[in-house]
Every structure is written in structure tokens, then in C-alpha cells.
Design an enzyme around this catalytic site. Sequence first.
Site, PDB file in Angstrom:
ATOM      1  N   CYS A   5      -3.339  -3.439   4.388  1.00 44.85           N
ATOM      2  CA  CYS A   5      -2.396  -4.439   4.924  1.00 44.85           C
ATOM      3  C   CYS A   5      -2.796  -5.867   4.573  1.00 44.85           C
ATOM      4  O   CYS A   5      -2.109  -6.818   4.931  1.00 44.85           O
ATOM      5  CB  CYS A   5      -2.315  -4.319   6.443  1.00 44.85           C
ATOM      6  N   GLU A  20       0.845  -1.193   0.000  1.00 47.38           N
ATOM      7  CA  GLU A  20       0.000   0.000   0.000  1.00 47.38           C
ATOM      8  C   GLU A  20       0.881   1.244   0.000  1.00 47.38           C
ATOM      9  O   GLU A  20       0.418   2.340   0.268  1.00 47.38           O
ATOM     10  CB  GLU A  20      -0.982  -0.010   1.169  1.00 47.38           C
ATOM     11  N   HIS A  36      -2.114 -10.064  12.186  1.00 45.51           N
ATOM     12  CA  HIS A  36      -1.569  -8.822  11.629  1.00 45.51           C
ATOM     13  C   HIS A  36      -1.225  -7.928  12.822  1.00 45.51           C
ATOM     14  O   HIS A  36      -2.072  -7.721  13.708  1.00 45.51           O
ATOM     15  CB  HIS A  36      -2.616  -8.144  10.734  1.00 45.51           C
TER      16      HIS A  36
HETATM   17  N1  CAA Z   1       1.833   2.318  30.795  1.00 46.01           N
HETATM   18  C1  CAA Z   1       1.248   1.253  30.193  1.00 46.01           C
HETATM   19  N2  CAA Z   1       0.217   1.391  29.283  1.00 46.01           N
HETATM   20  C2  CAA Z   1      -0.181   2.633  28.971  1.00 46.01           C
HETATM   21  C3  CAA Z   1       0.395   3.785  29.575  1.00 46.01           C
HETATM   22  C4  CAA Z   1       1.441   3.586  30.536  1.00 46.01           C
HETATM   23  N3  CAA Z   1       2.050   4.611  31.122  1.00 46.01           N
HETATM   24  N4  CAA Z   1      -0.225   4.871  29.068  1.00 46.01           N
HETATM   25  C5  CAA Z   1      -1.159   4.426  28.184  1.00 46.01           C
HETATM   26  N5  CAA Z   1      -1.125   3.085  28.133  1.00 46.01           N
HETATM   27  C6  CAA Z   1      -1.944   2.185  27.305  1.00 46.01           C
HETATM   28  C7  CAA Z   1      -3.393   2.596  27.194  1.00 46.01           C
HETATM   29  O1  CAA Z   1      -4.139   2.160  28.326  1.00 46.01           O
HETATM   30  C8  CAA Z   1      -3.785   1.890  25.906  1.00 46.01           C
HETATM   31  O2  CAA Z   1      -3.976   0.525  26.169  1.00 46.01           O
HETATM   32  P1  CAA Z   1      -5.334  -0.205  25.655  1.00 46.01           P
HETATM   33  O3  CAA Z   1      -5.384   0.017  24.162  1.00 46.01           O
HETATM   34  O4  CAA Z   1      -5.144  -1.637  26.026  1.00 46.01           O
HETATM   35  O5  CAA Z   1      -6.468   0.467  26.336  1.00 46.01           O
HETATM   36  C9  CAA Z   1      -2.517   1.995  25.053  1.00 46.01           C
HETATM   37  O6  CAA Z   1      -1.450   2.310  25.963  1.00 46.01           O
HETATM   38  C10 CAA Z   1      -2.573   3.063  23.982  1.00 46.01           C
HETATM   39  O7  CAA Z   1      -2.960   4.259  24.586  1.00 46.01           O
HETATM   40  P2  CAA Z   1      -3.945   5.278  23.838  1.00 46.01           P
HETATM   41  O8  CAA Z   1      -5.131   4.545  23.325  1.00 46.01           O
HETATM   42  O9  CAA Z   1      -4.193   6.425  24.742  1.00 46.01           O
HETATM   43  O10 CAA Z   1      -2.988   5.701  22.629  1.00 46.01           O
HETATM   44  P3  CAA Z   1      -3.214   6.766  21.524  1.00 46.01           P
HETATM   45  O11 CAA Z   1      -4.546   7.409  21.638  1.00 46.01           O
HETATM   46  O12 CAA Z   1      -2.036   7.651  21.540  1.00 46.01           O
HETATM   47  O13 CAA Z   1      -3.185   5.937  20.142  1.00 46.01           O
HETATM   48  C11 CAA Z   1      -3.344   4.239  18.520  1.00 46.01           C
HETATM   49  C12 CAA Z   1      -3.022   4.565  19.974  1.00 46.01           C
HETATM   50  C13 CAA Z   1      -4.814   4.547  18.238  1.00 46.01           C
HETATM   51  C14 CAA Z   1      -3.100   2.754  18.265  1.00 46.01           C
HETATM   52  C15 CAA Z   1      -2.431   5.085  17.583  1.00 46.01           C
HETATM   53  O14 CAA Z   1      -1.094   4.744  17.794  1.00 46.01           O
HETATM   54  C16 CAA Z   1      -2.745   4.927  16.111  1.00 46.01           C
HETATM   55  O15 CAA Z   1      -3.611   5.613  15.565  1.00 46.01           O
HETATM   56  N6  CAA Z   1      -2.020   4.030  15.385  1.00 46.01           N
HETATM   57  C17 CAA Z   1      -2.198   3.797  13.970  1.00 46.01           C
HETATM   58  C18 CAA Z   1      -3.469   3.058  13.634  1.00 46.01           C
HETATM   59  C19 CAA Z   1      -3.398   1.573  13.872  1.00 46.01           C
HETATM   60  O16 CAA Z   1      -2.340   0.973  13.959  1.00 46.01           O
HETATM   61  N7  CAA Z   1      -4.568   0.923  13.937  1.00 46.01           N
HETATM   62  C20 CAA Z   1      -4.629  -0.506  14.141  1.00 46.01           C
HETATM   63  C21 CAA Z   1      -5.820  -1.127  13.483  1.00 46.01           C
HETATM   64  S1  CAA Z   1      -5.828  -0.728  11.727  1.00 46.01           S
HETATM   65  C22 CAA Z   1      -4.757  -1.877  11.024  1.00 46.01           C
HETATM   66  O17 CAA Z   1      -4.442  -2.863  11.596  1.00 46.01           O
HETATM   67  C23 CAA Z   1      -4.218  -1.577   9.662  1.00 46.01           C
HETATM   68  C24 CAA Z   1      -2.858  -0.983   9.833  1.00 46.01           C
HETATM   69  O18 CAA Z   1      -1.853  -1.685   9.809  1.00 46.01           O
HETATM   70  C25 CAA Z   1      -2.769   0.455  10.040  1.00 46.01           C
END
Ligand code: CAA
Length: 386
Positions: A111, A79, A233
Site C-alpha cells: 500500500c 499491488e 493509510h
Molecule cells: N462492538 C464494537 N466493537 C467491537 C465489537 C462490538 N460488538 N466486537 C468487536 N469489536 C472490536 C474489537 O474490540 C476490536 O477493536 P480493537 O482493535 O480496538 O481492539 C475490533 O472490533 C476488531 O475486532 P477483532 O480484532 O476481534 O477482529 P478480527 O480478529 O475479526 O480481525 C482484522 C480484524 C485483523 C483487522 C482483520 O479484519 C484483518 O485481518 N484485516 C486485514 C488486514 C489489515 O487490514 N491490516 C491492517 C494493517 S496492514 C496494512 O495497513 C496494509 C493493508 O492495507 C492491508
Amino acid sequence: MKIGIDQIAFATSDKYLDLTELAHARDTDPNKFLIGIGQSEQAVITKTQNIVTLGASAAAQIINDSNRDMIDMILVATESGIDNSKSAAVYIQKLLKLNRYARTLELKQACYAGTAGLMFARDFVASHPEKQVLVIAADVARYGINTPGEVTQGGGAVAMLVKANPQVISFNDDNVYMSDDVMDFWRPIYRSEALVDGHFSANIYQDFFKELWDRYRSTTGHAINDFKAFAFHLPFTKMGLKGLREILPEATEDQQAALLAEFEASRVYNRRVGNLYTGSLYLSLISLLANGSVQAGDRIGLFSYGSGAEGEFYSATVEANFKHGLQTDFNALFAKRTQVSVAEYEEIFADKAPNDGQNVMFDLTNDPNRFVLAGIQDEKHVYKQQ
Ligand code: CAA
């Protein structure tokens, strides 16, 4: 006739970023990245590296004089393509001096497309048992500096040789799949960074997995205790854990512990590379086979997900000589990488190959990569092997 993956290899960039350092730079608790996201390091891709060079580097590890001319089809799933018309497979065919009498094609559905490539290859080999197909899943995952997705960037390629009587895994032909028009992650044609509705995308991933798992159970009659391990994945490794947790309650306590241990094995390499979109599931498969306790005859489940969205779940059986088909020396690969600082990573991230038609040749003096994008001349990519 058994059909499946006979050889599998991986390539990534020669540079990486430590995510504890990134956490400090982004004023974030490192445990959010290390535990909450489940990533420790991230591949940093320089402008001489892209899906063509990474794909060629992975495939070079499984091509030799005895199989070079037997490959009848080259499929590149990506992609992050480098041309809107010409397939990356043609560039790789030339770089690796592959069979001229082969089909060359690029496949796209976020993906997911690597799995489509494998299944198209399987069906082709079923009707032409003497032929072999090279499937390459290559991507560079970019979200942008200081975005929520930044910690889930990465890049690399997995190359797989599909043939009859494979040594690594054989496909069980029990696939279930589904698609739906969902705007969870996309990249308009004018952008080099993806757009994503992060939490929504994670929810859709889980929903697709659960729906497909239920469909798999009802169509095949198999249950969780038929499985030794699952590979997911892994856009970030915590995502696979969230998937696995959806179905763990169906297992006994002992099996839950065993499946969680196999899951840890399946994320060892992904933790250190980051997302490579199409290749992530298959890097996780290598990680599971190399670091887990799976043995010949075990059934493993594979969940493929591509935003937009498409999912597929299928099972495969581990073959007797599977370790012989794992072609990459990961200790050497990780030992050879150079760590970059956050400032260096930001500079590399911004220093993209030009896309405005200008002529340019890159300085390759200190570039350790075997396959490189050497420059762009007359709006044509110039690739070299060095
Ligand atoms: N210690 C331990 N854990 C902690 C922590 C700490 N100090 N602070 C936060 N966390 C945990 C949170 O509790 C959360 O855990 P859970 O998901 O189990 O609840 C985790 O860390 C992530 O925290 P947030 O949700 O607050 O993180 P965020 O809002 O900054 O974003 C994300 C996380 C949405 C994955 C972001 O990184 C993102 O948008 N990533 C890209 C999109 C993606 O990968 N999507 C996956 C599905 S799509 C797909 O699979 C296709 C592809 O390849 C893209």
C-alpha cells in the site's frame, strides 16, 4: 519553489455492499464492523473493473486539453496489477490519449507505492519545474469470502497531478521513511486474494508509525502542536485511529479534541469504500480537505504504510485554493452507486475475469462504467471507453 498536488480525484466501482447486512450474514454483531473496524460500506468490484479502468476513471477527472500534453510521466502505484510485465500506465496513457512523449511505469510495494510515486514526481519536478507528473494509486483489495479480512475489502483509485506551484498541498521535503522484511501481508504471484497475519499487521503498522514519528520529531524539531491534522493509510478506518492514539498524549486536551475531529473528517469517504491499498491514504487526504476544518497554511501530517513492510511520514502545507483542486463530486458518486445484496456480492466476487488464456467478451449491456475491460482475446486485455 513549491511542489505538490495540484489536482486530485477519485473513482470507485458502481456497486457497494452494506456492512450491516454482511455482519448479519456472517452472524456477527454489526457494531464490530461499524465501530470496531470502522467501516459502513464496501465497494464491490465487478469483472469489467480493475486497476486500469479505475485508474483511468480517476485520472479522466483531472485531464483536460490544457494539461494533457504537459504530463511528462505517468506513474501507477498498485499491488493488484493485471500483467506481470506491462505497466498499467501504458493502458491508461492510451485510454486517456495522454502524451506519447511520456515515461510510463508501474510501482509496487504493497500500500506504500503511491507515496513513492508522489516523491519521485516531486524530485522530477524539482529538476524540471515546467513538467507535470500524473500519479495514480489504484487497487482492488480482496481477502476472500468469510475471512477475517473480508470486512476490510474494497477498491478504487486516486489520481494526482504533481506540479510546481500546486493548488491543493505542497510537500515540505521533511520525509522520514523505513523498511524491514516483515511477513504481515503478502500475495504470492499465483493468488488473487491476499494472505495476511491480521493482528500482527496492525501491530507492525502502529510500530512503524510510532518509530517514524519519533524520528520525524528528532530530525525536524517539529512537535504535535505544529500540526492541524493527520491523514493515515486507512486499511480500515479504526486503524488510523489506533495510529493517532499513539501520539495524542503529546497534545493538550483541546488539541486532542481538535485532532480527533479532523480524524473523523478524514475517514468519511474511506468508511464507505473500504480499503484501496495504495490509494487509501490519499482518499483520506481528500476526505480531510473536503470535510475537515483545515485552512490554507495549515501543516498536515501524512502516514503511509505498506505491508512487507515500508512506512513513510511527511508533512505538507495546505494551499490557498485547495478546494478548487478537489475534482470529485462525492455526493454524486455515492448517489450513483447501486447496493448489492450479500448473495449478489458473493456471486460477483467469484465471477473473476479468466486467467487461463481463454477468449471471452463480457456482456456490457447494463454496465454503467465509462472505462471497461470488455474482454480478453488472444491473452490480451481489451479495454473500451463507452
Ligand atoms: N462492538 C464494537 N466493537 C467491537 C465489537 C462490538 N460488538 N466486537 C468487536 N469489536 C472490536 C474489537 O474490540 C476490536 O477493536 P480493537 O482493535 O480496538 O481492539 C475490533 O472490533 C476488531 O475486532 P477483532 O480484532 O476481534 O477482529 P478480527 O480478529 O475479526 O480481525 C482484522 C480484524 C485483523 C483487522 C482483520 O479484519 C484483518 O485481518 N484485516 C486485514 C488486514 C489489515 O487490514 N491490516 C491492517 C494493517 S496492514 C496494512 O495497513 C496494509 C493493508 O492495507 C492491508
